[in-house]
Design a protein around this motif. Sequence first.
Motif, PDB file in Angstrom:
ATOM      1  N   THR A 175       1.329   6.523  -9.366  1.00  0.00           N
ATOM      2  CA  THR A 175       0.821   7.368  -8.281  1.00  0.00           C
ATOM      3  C   THR A 175      -0.698   7.332  -8.142  1.00  0.00           C
ATOM      4  O   THR A 175      -1.283   8.245  -7.563  1.00  0.00           O
ATOM      5  CB  THR A 175       1.267   8.825  -8.511  1.00  0.00           C
ATOM      6  OG1 THR A 175       0.763   9.275  -9.790  1.00  0.00           O
ATOM      7  CG2 THR A 175       2.778   8.942  -8.512  1.00  0.00           C
ATOM      8  N   LYS A 176      -1.332   6.305  -8.637  1.00  0.00           N
ATOM      9  CA  LYS A 176      -2.792   6.270  -8.614  1.00  0.00           C
ATOM     10  C   LYS A 176      -3.318   6.306  -7.177  1.00  0.00           C
ATOM     11  O   LYS A 176      -2.710   5.778  -6.253  1.00  0.00           O
ATOM     12  CB  LYS A 176      -3.313   5.032  -9.347  1.00  0.00           C
ATOM     13  CG  LYS A 176      -2.969   3.704  -8.690  1.00  0.00           C
ATOM     14  CD  LYS A 176      -3.542   2.537  -9.478  1.00  0.00           C
ATOM     15  CE  LYS A 176      -3.189   1.215  -8.812  1.00  0.00           C
ATOM     16  NZ  LYS A 176      -3.761   0.055  -9.525  1.00  0.00           N
ATOM     17  N   ASN A 177      -4.439   6.957  -7.027  1.00  0.00           N
ATOM     18  CA  ASN A 177      -5.107   7.102  -5.733  1.00  0.00           C
ATOM     19  C   ASN A 177      -4.192   7.730  -4.680  1.00  0.00           C
ATOM     20  O   ASN A 177      -4.277   7.416  -3.490  1.00  0.00           O
ATOM     21  CB  ASN A 177      -5.679   5.763  -5.245  1.00  0.00           C
ATOM     22  CG  ASN A 177      -6.838   5.300  -6.100  1.00  0.00           C
ATOM     23  OD1 ASN A 177      -7.708   6.096  -6.461  1.00  0.00           O
ATOM     24  ND2 ASN A 177      -6.850   4.022  -6.450  1.00  0.00           N
ATOM     25  N   HIS A 178      -3.304   8.610  -5.157  1.00  0.00           N
ATOM     26  CA  HIS A 178      -2.494   9.464  -4.278  1.00  0.00           C
ATOM     27  C   HIS A 178      -1.422   8.720  -3.495  1.00  0.00           C
ATOM     28  O   HIS A 178      -0.858   9.276  -2.543  1.00  0.00           O
ATOM     29  CB  HIS A 178      -3.380  10.257  -3.307  1.00  0.00           C
ATOM     30  CG  HIS A 178      -4.548  10.918  -3.966  1.00  0.00           C
ATOM     31  ND1 HIS A 178      -4.405  11.926  -4.891  1.00  0.00           N
ATOM     32  CD2 HIS A 178      -5.883  10.693  -3.871  1.00  0.00           C
ATOM     33  CE1 HIS A 178      -5.601  12.312  -5.317  1.00  0.00           C
ATOM     34  NE2 HIS A 178      -6.514  11.578  -4.720  1.00  0.00           N
ATOM     35  N   TYR A 179      -1.115   7.486  -3.870  1.00  0.00           N
ATOM     36  CA  TYR A 179      -0.036   6.732  -3.237  1.00  0.00           C
ATOM     37  C   TYR A 179       0.915   6.221  -4.315  1.00  0.00           C
ATOM     38  O   TYR A 179       0.481   5.859  -5.416  1.00  0.00           O
ATOM     39  CB  TYR A 179      -0.578   5.525  -2.450  1.00  0.00           C
ATOM     40  CG  TYR A 179      -1.135   5.869  -1.090  1.00  0.00           C
ATOM     41  CD1 TYR A 179      -0.357   5.759   0.053  1.00  0.00           C
ATOM     42  CD2 TYR A 179      -2.445   6.303  -0.958  1.00  0.00           C
ATOM     43  CE1 TYR A 179      -0.868   6.067   1.300  1.00  0.00           C
ATOM     44  CE2 TYR A 179      -2.970   6.624   0.295  1.00  0.00           C
ATOM     45  CZ  TYR A 179      -2.173   6.504   1.417  1.00  0.00           C
ATOM     46  OH  TYR A 179      -2.687   6.816   2.651  1.00  0.00           O
ATOM     47  N   TYR A 180       2.194   6.167  -3.978  1.00  0.00           N
ATOM     48  CA  TYR A 180       3.174   5.546  -4.875  1.00  0.00           C
ATOM     49  C   TYR A 180       3.071   4.033  -4.723  1.00  0.00           C
ATOM     50  O   TYR A 180       3.179   3.504  -3.615  1.00  0.00           O
ATOM     51  CB  TYR A 180       4.588   6.024  -4.542  1.00  0.00           C
ATOM     52  CG  TYR A 180       4.927   7.349  -5.170  1.00  0.00           C
ATOM     53  CD1 TYR A 180       5.810   7.428  -6.239  1.00  0.00           C
ATOM     54  CD2 TYR A 180       4.356   8.531  -4.699  1.00  0.00           C
ATOM     55  CE1 TYR A 180       6.118   8.645  -6.824  1.00  0.00           C
ATOM     56  CE2 TYR A 180       4.648   9.745  -5.273  1.00  0.00           C
ATOM     57  CZ  TYR A 180       5.536   9.800  -6.341  1.00  0.00           C
ATOM     58  OH  TYR A 180       5.840  11.009  -6.918  1.00  0.00           O
ATOM     59  N   HIS A 181       2.879   3.369  -5.845  1.00  0.00           N
ATOM     60  CA  HIS A 181       2.718   1.918  -5.846  1.00  0.00           C
ATOM     61  C   HIS A 181       4.056   1.258  -6.158  1.00  0.00           C
ATOM     62  O   HIS A 181       4.641   1.486  -7.218  1.00  0.00           O
ATOM     63  CB  HIS A 181       1.660   1.511  -6.869  1.00  0.00           C
ATOM     64  CG  HIS A 181       0.267   1.870  -6.450  1.00  0.00           C
ATOM     65  ND1 HIS A 181      -0.145   3.161  -6.261  1.00  0.00           N
ATOM     66  CD2 HIS A 181      -0.810   1.080  -6.157  1.00  0.00           C
ATOM     67  CE1 HIS A 181      -1.426   3.173  -5.877  1.00  0.00           C
ATOM     68  NE2 HIS A 181      -1.840   1.930  -5.807  1.00  0.00           N
ATOM     69  N   THR A 182       4.524   0.435  -5.226  1.00  0.00           N
ATOM     70  CA  THR A 182       5.861  -0.141  -5.349  1.00  0.00           C
ATOM     71  C   THR A 182       5.916  -1.367  -6.251  1.00  0.00           C
ATOM     72  O   THR A 182       6.986  -1.720  -6.742  1.00  0.00           O
ATOM     73  CB  THR A 182       6.398  -0.550  -3.962  1.00  0.00           C
ATOM     74  OG1 THR A 182       5.617  -1.652  -3.459  1.00  0.00           O
ATOM     75  CG2 THR A 182       6.328   0.619  -2.987  1.00  0.00           C
ATOM     76  N   GLY A 183       4.780  -2.043  -6.426  1.00  0.00           N
ATOM     77  CA  GLY A 183       4.800  -3.301  -7.157  1.00  0.00           C
ATOM     78  C   GLY A 183       5.300  -4.457  -6.316  1.00  0.00           C
ATOM     79  O   GLY A 183       5.440  -5.584  -6.809  1.00  0.00           O
ATOM     80  N   ASP A 184       5.548  -4.192  -5.035  1.00  0.00           N
ATOM     81  CA  ASP A 184       6.027  -5.218  -4.112  1.00  0.00           C
ATOM     82  C   ASP A 184       4.895  -5.685  -3.208  1.00  0.00           C
ATOM     83  O   ASP A 184       4.047  -4.886  -2.791  1.00  0.00           O
ATOM     84  CB  ASP A 184       7.157  -4.685  -3.232  1.00  0.00           C
ATOM     85  CG  ASP A 184       8.456  -4.512  -3.995  1.00  0.00           C
ATOM     86  OD1 ASP A 184       8.598  -5.133  -5.067  1.00  0.00           O
ATOM     87  OD2 ASP A 184       9.326  -3.755  -3.517  1.00  0.00           O
ATOM     88  N   GLY A 185       4.909  -6.951  -2.894  1.00  0.00           N
ATOM     89  CA  GLY A 185       3.952  -7.511  -1.943  1.00  0.00           C
ATOM     90  C   GLY A 185       4.557  -7.565  -0.551  1.00  0.00           C
ATOM     91  O   GLY A 185       5.750  -7.833  -0.383  1.00  0.00           O
ATOM     92  N   GLY A 189       4.297  10.729   0.737  1.00  0.00           N
ATOM     93  CA  GLY A 189       4.992  11.642   1.616  1.00  0.00           C
ATOM     94  C   GLY A 189       4.042  12.377   2.530  1.00  0.00           C
ATOM     95  O   GLY A 189       2.913  12.699   2.154  1.00  0.00           O
ATOM     96  N   THR A 190       4.494  12.654   3.737  1.00  0.00           N
ATOM     97  CA  THR A 190       3.703  13.444   4.675  1.00  0.00           C
ATOM     98  C   THR A 190       4.056  14.927   4.573  1.00  0.00           C
ATOM     99  O   THR A 190       3.410  15.763   5.203  1.00  0.00           O
ATOM    100  CB  THR A 190       3.935  12.968   6.118  1.00  0.00           C
ATOM    101  OG1 THR A 190       5.344  13.047   6.420  1.00  0.00           O
ATOM    102  CG2 THR A 190       3.473  11.529   6.283  1.00  0.00           C
ATOM    103  N   ILE A 191       5.107  15.236   3.806  1.00  0.00           N
ATOM    104  CA  ILE A 191       5.457  16.623   3.494  1.00  0.00           C
ATOM    105  C   ILE A 191       5.709  16.700   1.990  1.00  0.00           C
ATOM    106  O   ILE A 191       5.954  15.675   1.343  1.00  0.00           O
ATOM    107  CB  ILE A 191       6.698  17.106   4.279  1.00  0.00           C
ATOM    108  CG1 ILE A 191       7.927  16.253   3.926  1.00  0.00           C
ATOM    109  CG2 ILE A 191       6.436  17.102   5.774  1.00  0.00           C
ATOM    110  CD1 ILE A 191       9.210  16.766   4.544  1.00  0.00           C
TER     111      ILE A 191
END
Length: 539
Positions: free
Chosen positions: A397-407, A376-378
């Motif tokens: 949420t590793k490394n500050h991003y939500y990981h979708t598991g999608d390619g 999120g940007t907010i």
Amino acid sequence: MKTYPFEQQTLGQIIEDKAGVCGDKVFLQYEKGRQVTYRECNELADRIANGLNRLGLTAGDMLATFLPNSLEAVFLWLGAAKAGVVDVPINLANKGYFLSHILNDSRARVLVIDSQLLDRIKFIEDELPYLEKIVVWSQSSAREDLARENIPALKFEFVRYQELIDSPADRLPAPVQASDPLMMIYTSGTTGAAKGVLQPNSMVYYSALEYVEAVRGNADDIFYTCLPLFHANARILCLYPALLLETKAVIYEKFSASRFWEQIKDAQATIFNSLGTLASFLYNQPRQADDGDNPVRVCAAFPMPPQIYDDFEKRYRLKVVEGYGLTEVAIITYNPYDQPKIGSCGKGTRNFEVRIVDERDYPVGPGVVGEIVARGTIPWVTALGYHNMPEKTVELTKNHYYHTGDGGYLDEDGYLYFVDRIKDYIRRRGENISSADIERVINTHPGVAESAAVSVKSELSEDEVKIAVVLKDGAQITPEELLAFCEDRMPYFAIPRYVEFLAALPKTPNEKVQKNKLREEGITAGTWDREKAGYQVKR
């Protein structure tokens, strides 16, 4: 459309505000029957909030709801929101361990349930150490008023739904914050036990707001849903947008391909959502001369198969708006209304930054396939995490991003293209194969309704490709004919070795194909093997 500052971005405050602004307008309608105004909804929400307090629930507690699509399911959501109680809607397909897992994982002490589902609780009642009270609702008020002998004897305290409605309509001074959880949606559990995703009020508010902007919603629109209310889509992308626009949402119990357009016309709906294979089911219905004679302005598709995109718009005389998202972060991209790219999922919304990263979480360039991640940007526009699963939350949420598991990949213009679930990639003879790409090709065969490609173990150490196929009514195709169709349309190494025709693909009630079940079944007695049949693939 009125927007709300962070301090007011709670569902309870917004329904209260709308009741004061447009109280006499109809907010909800169930099928062709009962209609409820904004003022009536707000009063019912207040009564339910007080009723939940009487049952011993306070802000932060969990309320499990096990109900079919109904107005009452929405009233409970609104009432729980006013009390600060977290609504935990349960998939109606759940039973046995799948049901007890959610009730135990959520630690819900109170369950609101359709009387017709009580046998499922009876079956597992000795496995529910946290559950204390059951609120019973019935679709028939006459049945609800019958004596207790009409329901199975249970060890839990019994409460009638009407007792909640009979509670005082006084406004509760619950200290609910926009950052507090509004509901907990359990993932479909296609791979392992279902995880409870905690969605805060602000996340749900912004998701609905961005949807309104994406479909260019206005006060003249009427929203329609036949998607289950235990799913985030129907709540966040139908009911909530209608609430923000001060207009009406029409709810149907379930999807019917044959009655869909009749329902749309009865509702005079201008916006509906297509989830999973719903659009394909509609498209595969027999063509009618009046297909374009409907009130719909926008179909929001998650996703819309690219091979039918243009014709779907022309046939039904509507606009398709496509997006991409998941329960943990809601919708993070939409195809721009006036500049869509067919086959893409669109561009990141104003509240999300979307990246493609490699296995070390480093960004990759345009056109390079990697994992789709977003942040999120907010503040407070994503889920709070997985309930009772801190390690899974850290992984998410590793490394500050939500990981979708999608390619997927981004093009030069920043449009996102979904490729496949990372775990659904098939490794065969040194080649990485996208199951989604195989399905896209096979689904263009005129006799195929839908398909699912999965990996199965071969005699070698790598995978072989199996395709499970559902044919259209009356269609007859041999495996050899299907592979011959593939030979001109995909590389030789992607052509399935195994073919199995099924009456239906295994799916969750949210219409997600359960590929884990197909993988577990592997090679069955009904599986055709091209190598045993002596079929030679042309290169």
